[in-house]
Every structure is written in structure tokens, then in C-alpha cells.
Write an enzyme that holds these catalytic residues in place. Sequence first.
Site, PDB file in Angstrom:
ATOM      1  N   PHE A  10       0.820  -1.200   0.000  1.00 31.27           N
ATOM      2  CA  PHE A  10       0.000   0.000   0.000  1.00 31.27           C
ATOM      3  C   PHE A  10       0.861   1.259   0.000  1.00 31.27           C
ATOM      4  CE2 PHE A  10      -2.821  -3.145   1.898  1.00 31.27           C
ATOM      5  CZ  PHE A  10      -4.087  -2.801   1.435  1.00 31.27           C
ATOM      6  N   ASP A  11       0.608   2.157  -0.932  1.00 27.34           N
ATOM      7  CA  ASP A  11       1.097   3.524  -0.795  1.00 27.34           C
ATOM      8  C   ASP A  11       0.334   4.179   0.358  1.00 27.34           C
ATOM      9  OD1 ASP A  11       2.262   6.133  -1.592  1.00 27.34           O
ATOM     10  OD2 ASP A  11       0.224   6.567  -2.279  1.00 27.34           O
ATOM     11  N   MET A  12       0.868   5.298   0.855  1.00 21.73           N
ATOM     12  CA  MET A  12       0.235   5.943   2.008  1.00 21.73           C
ATOM     13  C   MET A  12      -0.496   7.233   1.621  1.00 21.73           C
ATOM     14  SD  MET A  12       1.888   6.934   5.728  1.00 21.73           S
ATOM     15  CE  MET A  12       2.740   8.445   5.244  1.00 21.73           C
ATOM     16  N   THR A  15      -3.478   7.457  -0.938  1.00 20.47           N
ATOM     17  CA  THR A  15      -4.031   6.119  -1.182  1.00 20.47           C
ATOM     18  C   THR A  15      -4.745   5.607   0.064  1.00 20.47           C
ATOM     19  OG1 THR A  15      -2.320   5.586  -2.808  1.00 20.47           O
ATOM     20  CG2 THR A  15      -3.485   3.736  -1.812  1.00 20.47           C
ATOM     21  N   ASP A 168      -1.890   6.046  -5.901  1.00 19.78           N
ATOM     22  CA  ASP A 168      -2.791   7.104  -6.358  1.00 19.78           C
ATOM     23  C   ASP A 168      -2.121   8.105  -7.289  1.00 19.78           C
ATOM     24  OD1 ASP A 168      -2.516  10.033  -4.584  1.00 19.78           O
ATOM     25  OD2 ASP A 168      -1.282   8.302  -4.049  1.00 19.78           O
TER      26      ASP A 168
END
Length: 223
Positions: A10-12, A15, A168
Site C-alpha cells: 500500500f502507498d500511504m 491512497t 494514487d
Amino acid sequence: MTQLPAAVLFDMDGTLVDTEPYWMIAESELVHSWGGTWTHDDGLTLVGNGLEVSAAVLQSRGVDLDIATIINKLTDRVTEQLAEVGVPWRPGAQELLRSVRDARIPTALVTMSFRRMAEQIASYIPFEPFDTIVAGDEVENPKPHPEAYLAAAQRLGVQASAAVAIEDSLGGLAAAVAAGTIAIGVPHMVPLPESGDHTIWPTLDGRTIEDLRALAEQRAGDR
């Protein structure tokens, strides 16, 4: 047979959490404090960049500080806003993360924010969210370079090609694709193009591990 996905990365910012406006406020305040100008459109150009790249842009706009000091000032201001205002979760993000964890699939947080901020965000999640964190101050090459995603896969002991990565931004999505992951783009502050190299989901709202499994199996079949 290897389960798919073998991991979810996961990007942070943008996102999992909607912190991009916090970064834009921090950038604007800093540039203005040095007598410069900074617009919303200026802020959009930095979405997904590594902090060193962003700091260099701020220097070019009149901020007469070294790179490390600019990064620390920006990070301090964003963490202040997180403490004061709270964590603005992106729709469906925390629920999807919970679904992945309940399925016992390894997870990583892969962010160009520094570790202290990544750990702050992770501490606000009411369950153990990540098996590892790869932060911007732990890689030599920021996104769109694939180093961060390759490092996350290596730490989790999986092949990047069997892992899903969720992003994102243009730079983040490019990094995920370059690393060979099953890349998902969830547009937020900037539009993301359709491409055979990645999948676009308009939102994470309503998505579960079953959606990730279906996508991973489809991509494996395509390969």
C-alpha cells in the site's frame, strides 16, 4: 500453488490517507514565509514525488534552506496537522486493509514520507496493519524508481510479480509497474491514464480481498 496475491503493498499519502492537502499547506506556508508564491497547481506537481525532489523544487522557489531542513519542516508541519485535525482516511482504504489482514496475506506500507510519519499513521490504525514499512528515508532512489516496491517484496519474501501494489499518483504507479507488481491506480488528486500495464479502480470503497484475488489471478493468466 502460490496464493495470489502473495502480498499487498500500500502507498500511504493519497491512497490510504488523504494527507496531500496537508502537504500542500506545509509547502505553501514554507514558500510564503520566504516571500515566494505557491499555488494549488504548484502543489499538484509534487504529488507522488520523493521528498528530496520536492525540497529541491521549494529551493528553486526561494526557500533558502538545505534539503534536509526543508524535509524536516514539511514533515513536522504535516505531523502537527495529523495530531490536530486527525487522519483523513480515503474511502474504503482501512476496510480493504482489514480484509487483507483478516485473510493473513502479508502487507507493506511503501511511502516516500519519512519513517517517523509512516509510523505515526500506522499507530492510528486500530489493528496491526503492516508486516513491514519501506519509507522515503530508507531508499536511495525515490518513486518513480522501483526500489521501494522491490525492497518491500524482498522483506516479505515474495516475488514482486505476485504482489499487488495500490497507488494514487503517476510516479507511484510508475514505480509499482516498473517493479513488476500487479499495479492498481486509484486516482485522487491527479488523473491516472488507462493502460495495459496497470488497472484503474475509481475508488477502494467496497473493495475486499476477493477483488484483489480475482485481479491477481486474471493478471497471472494474462502473463
